[in-house]
Design a protein around this motif. Structure first.
Motif, PDB file in Angstrom:
ATOM      1  N   TYR A  95      -8.595  -1.734 -19.843  1.00 57.31           N
ATOM      2  CA  TYR A  95      -8.968  -1.070 -21.077  1.00 57.31           C
ATOM      3  C   TYR A  95      -8.298  -1.710 -22.274  1.00 57.31           C
ATOM      4  O   TYR A  95      -7.283  -2.413 -22.146  1.00 57.31           O
ATOM      5  CB  TYR A  95      -8.623   0.424 -20.985  1.00 57.31           C
ATOM      6  N   TYR A  96      -8.896  -1.479 -23.420  1.00 56.36           N
ATOM      7  CA  TYR A  96      -8.362  -2.013 -24.664  1.00 56.36           C
ATOM      8  C   TYR A  96      -7.213  -1.136 -25.152  1.00 56.36           C
ATOM      9  O   TYR A  96      -7.252   0.087 -25.091  1.00 56.36           O
ATOM     10  CB  TYR A  96      -9.458  -2.041 -25.734  1.00 56.36           C
ATOM     11  N   SER A  97      -6.188  -1.823 -25.625  1.00 58.85           N
ATOM     12  CA  SER A  97      -5.051  -1.133 -26.239  1.00 58.85           C
ATOM     13  C   SER A  97      -4.352  -2.126 -27.156  1.00 58.85           C
ATOM     14  O   SER A  97      -4.830  -3.239 -27.350  1.00 58.85           O
ATOM     15  CB  SER A  97      -4.094  -0.624 -25.155  1.00 58.85           C
ATOM     16  N   ARG A  98      -3.226  -1.749 -27.672  1.00 57.58           N
ATOM     17  CA  ARG A  98      -2.473  -2.656 -28.533  1.00 57.58           C
ATOM     18  C   ARG A  98      -1.872  -3.812 -27.735  1.00 57.58           C
ATOM     19  O   ARG A  98      -1.592  -4.877 -28.294  1.00 57.58           O
ATOM     20  CB  ARG A  98      -1.363  -1.896 -29.257  1.00 57.58           C
ATOM     21  N   ALA A  99      -1.684  -3.626 -26.443  1.00 59.28           N
ATOM     22  CA  ALA A  99      -1.127  -4.686 -25.602  1.00 59.28           C
ATOM     23  C   ALA A  99      -2.190  -5.754 -25.341  1.00 59.28           C
ATOM     24  O   ALA A  99      -3.383  -5.467 -25.414  1.00 59.28           O
ATOM     25  CB  ALA A  99      -0.636  -4.111 -24.276  1.00 59.28           C
ATOM     26  N   PRO A 100      -1.765  -6.983 -25.049  1.00 62.42           N
ATOM     27  CA  PRO A 100      -2.735  -8.051 -24.789  1.00 62.42           C
ATOM     28  C   PRO A 100      -3.673  -7.751 -23.615  1.00 62.42           C
ATOM     29  O   PRO A 100      -4.840  -8.168 -23.625  1.00 62.42           O
ATOM     30  CB  PRO A 100      -1.852  -9.266 -24.499  1.00 62.42           C
ATOM     31  N   TYR A 101      -3.137  -7.109 -22.598  1.00 61.51           N
ATOM     32  CA  TYR A 101      -3.944  -6.778 -21.423  1.00 61.51           C
ATOM     33  C   TYR A 101      -3.418  -5.478 -20.848  1.00 61.51           C
ATOM     34  O   TYR A 101      -2.236  -5.377 -20.528  1.00 61.51           O
ATOM     35  CB  TYR A 101      -3.852  -7.897 -20.389  1.00 61.51           C
ATOM     36  N   SER A 102      -4.292  -4.514 -20.727  1.00 63.28           N
ATOM     37  CA  SER A 102      -3.889  -3.212 -20.201  1.00 63.28           C
ATOM     38  C   SER A 102      -4.742  -2.841 -19.007  1.00 63.28           C
ATOM     39  O   SER A 102      -5.967  -3.049 -19.027  1.00 63.28           O
ATOM     40  CB  SER A 102      -4.036  -2.138 -21.280  1.00 63.28           C
ATOM     41  N   TYR A 103      -4.109  -2.286 -18.014  1.00 68.44           N
ATOM     42  CA  TYR A 103      -4.838  -1.868 -16.826  1.00 68.44           C
ATOM     43  C   TYR A 103      -4.069  -0.730 -16.170  1.00 68.44           C
ATOM     44  O   TYR A 103      -2.884  -0.526 -16.426  1.00 68.44           O
ATOM     45  CB  TYR A 103      -5.015  -3.026 -15.841  1.00 68.44           C
ATOM     46  N   SER A 104      -4.757  -0.019 -15.298  1.00 66.33           N
ATOM     47  CA  SER A 104      -4.116   1.041 -14.539  1.00 66.33           C
ATOM     48  C   SER A 104      -4.731   1.113 -13.147  1.00 66.33           C
ATOM     49  O   SER A 104      -5.890   0.726 -12.953  1.00 66.33           O
ATOM     50  CB  SER A 104      -4.246   2.382 -15.254  1.00 66.33           C
ATOM     51  N   TRP A 105      -3.950   1.610 -12.209  1.00 63.27           N
ATOM     52  CA  TRP A 105      -4.377   1.769 -10.824  1.00 63.27           C
ATOM     53  C   TRP A 105      -4.347   3.249 -10.445  1.00 63.27           C
ATOM     54  O   TRP A 105      -3.512   4.000 -10.931  1.00 63.27           O
ATOM     55  CB  TRP A 105      -3.421   1.029  -9.881  1.00 63.27           C
ATOM     56  N   GLY A 106      -5.224   3.594  -9.538  1.00 66.64           N
ATOM     57  CA  GLY A 106      -5.138   4.895  -8.917  1.00 66.64           C
ATOM     58  C   GLY A 106      -4.123   4.866  -7.792  1.00 66.64           C
ATOM     59  O   GLY A 106      -3.513   3.831  -7.499  1.00 66.64           O
ATOM     60  N   GLN A 107      -3.948   6.004  -7.144  1.00 64.99           N
ATOM     61  CA  GLN A 107      -2.929   6.127  -6.099  1.00 64.99           C
ATOM     62  C   GLN A 107      -3.395   5.594  -4.752  1.00 64.99           C
ATOM     63  O   GLN A 107      -2.583   5.379  -3.857  1.00 64.99           O
ATOM     64  CB  GLN A 107      -2.493   7.598  -5.958  1.00 64.99           C
ATOM     65  N   GLY A 108      -4.688   5.371  -4.619  1.00 70.69           N
ATOM     66  CA  GLY A 108      -5.233   4.846  -3.372  1.00 70.69           C
ATOM     67  C   GLY A 108      -5.756   5.938  -2.457  1.00 70.69           C
ATOM     68  O   GLY A 108      -5.254   7.067  -2.472  1.00 70.69           O
ATOM     69  N   THR A 109      -6.767   5.589  -1.685  1.00 70.11           N
ATOM     70  CA  THR A 109      -7.316   6.511  -0.697  1.00 70.11           C
ATOM     71  C   THR A 109      -7.601   5.730   0.591  1.00 70.11           C
ATOM     72  O   THR A 109      -8.137   4.622   0.544  1.00 70.11           O
ATOM     73  CB  THR A 109      -8.586   7.207  -1.229  1.00 70.11           C
ATOM     74  N   GLN A 110      -7.216   6.299   1.705  1.00 69.09           N
ATOM     75  CA  GLN A 110      -7.335   5.601   2.985  1.00 69.09           C
ATOM     76  C   GLN A 110      -8.761   5.699   3.519  1.00 69.09           C
ATOM     77  O   GLN A 110      -9.352   6.789   3.569  1.00 69.09           O
ATOM     78  CB  GLN A 110      -6.367   6.199   4.009  1.00 69.09           C
ATOM     79  N   VAL A 111      -9.282   4.558   3.947  1.00 71.61           N
ATOM     80  CA  VAL A 111     -10.562   4.494   4.646  1.00 71.61           C
ATOM     81  C   VAL A 111     -10.298   3.874   6.017  1.00 71.61           C
ATOM     82  O   VAL A 111      -9.756   2.776   6.117  1.00 71.61           O
ATOM     83  CB  VAL A 111     -11.592   3.655   3.876  1.00 71.61           C
ATOM     84  N   THR A 112     -10.662   4.597   7.062  1.00 74.44           N
ATOM     85  CA  THR A 112     -10.473   4.114   8.425  1.00 74.44           C
ATOM     86  C   THR A 112     -11.815   4.121   9.142  1.00 74.44           C
ATOM     87  O   THR A 112     -12.490   5.157   9.192  1.00 74.44           O
ATOM     88  CB  THR A 112      -9.479   4.996   9.195  1.00 74.44           C
ATOM     89  N   VAL A 113     -12.193   2.957   9.653  1.00 73.37           N
ATOM     90  CA  VAL A 113     -13.459   2.821  10.383  1.00 73.37           C
ATOM     91  C   VAL A 113     -13.116   2.540  11.837  1.00 73.37           C
ATOM     92  O   VAL A 113     -12.604   1.476  12.174  1.00 73.37           O
ATOM     93  CB  VAL A 113     -14.317   1.689   9.799  1.00 73.37           C
ATOM     94  N   SER A 114     -13.390   3.510  12.660  1.00 76.03           N
ATOM     95  CA  SER A 114     -13.005   3.405  14.068  1.00 76.03           C
ATOM     96  C   SER A 114     -13.836   4.345  14.920  1.00 76.03           C
ATOM     97  O   SER A 114     -14.225   5.417  14.474  1.00 76.03           O
ATOM     98  CB  SER A 114     -11.519   3.743  14.222  1.00 76.03           C
ATOM     99  N   SER A 115     -14.085   3.923  16.154  1.00 69.35           N
ATOM    100  CA  SER A 115     -14.806   4.781  17.083  1.00 69.35           C
ATOM    101  C   SER A 115     -13.811   5.580  17.924  1.00 69.35           C
ATOM    102  O   SER A 115     -14.227   6.379  18.769  1.00 69.35           O
ATOM    103  CB  SER A 115     -15.705   3.941  17.991  1.00 69.35           C
TER     104      SER A 115
END
Length: 119
Positions: free
Chosen positions: A99-119
């Motif tokens: 996202y745009y801000s006063r800083a040259p480059y700004s970004y943010s991350w979410g906390q993450g969500t687990q995806v498990t693919v298994s039988s």
């Protein structure tokens, strides 16, 4: 500042589907890119899919034809529809916003969500 919260992960059998959702709060009008990344145990975090404010998408080769990314600019949400899931898709999935801000480059991350693919 932009804050992100993901939801929608879980356990699914090979060939199944999941939909991940990421909701942004804060300065959502300043977001220009949103994307999904994933990190499997022992591996580096990698781009899965991204989408610009105008709707241009980019996918990792490994998910093309199976995953679809979409966003709602007004609501500040980005979705990842995952179909025909494979065991190698197992990872923690993270949402990222740039996202745009006063800083040259700004970004943010979410906390993450687990995806498990298994039988």
């Amino acid at each position: 500042q932009v804050q992100l919260v993901e939801s929608g992960g879980g356990l699914v059998q090979p060939g199944g589907s999941l939909r991940l959702s990421c909701a942004a709060s804060g300065s959502i009008a300043s977001i220009y890119n949103m994307g999904w990344y994933r990190q499997a145990p022992g591996k580096q975090r990698e781009l899965v899919a991204s989408i610009t404010r105008s709707g241009t998408t980019n996918y990792a080769d490994s998910v093309k034809g199976r995953f679809t990314v979409s966003r709602d600019n007004a609501k500040g949400t980005v979705l990842l529809q995952m179909n025909n899931l494979k065991p190698e898709d197992t990872a923690v999935y993270y949402c990222k916003s740039e996202y745009y801000s006063r800083a040259p480059y700004s970004y943010s991350w979410g906390q993450g969500t687990q995806v498990t693919v298994s039988s």
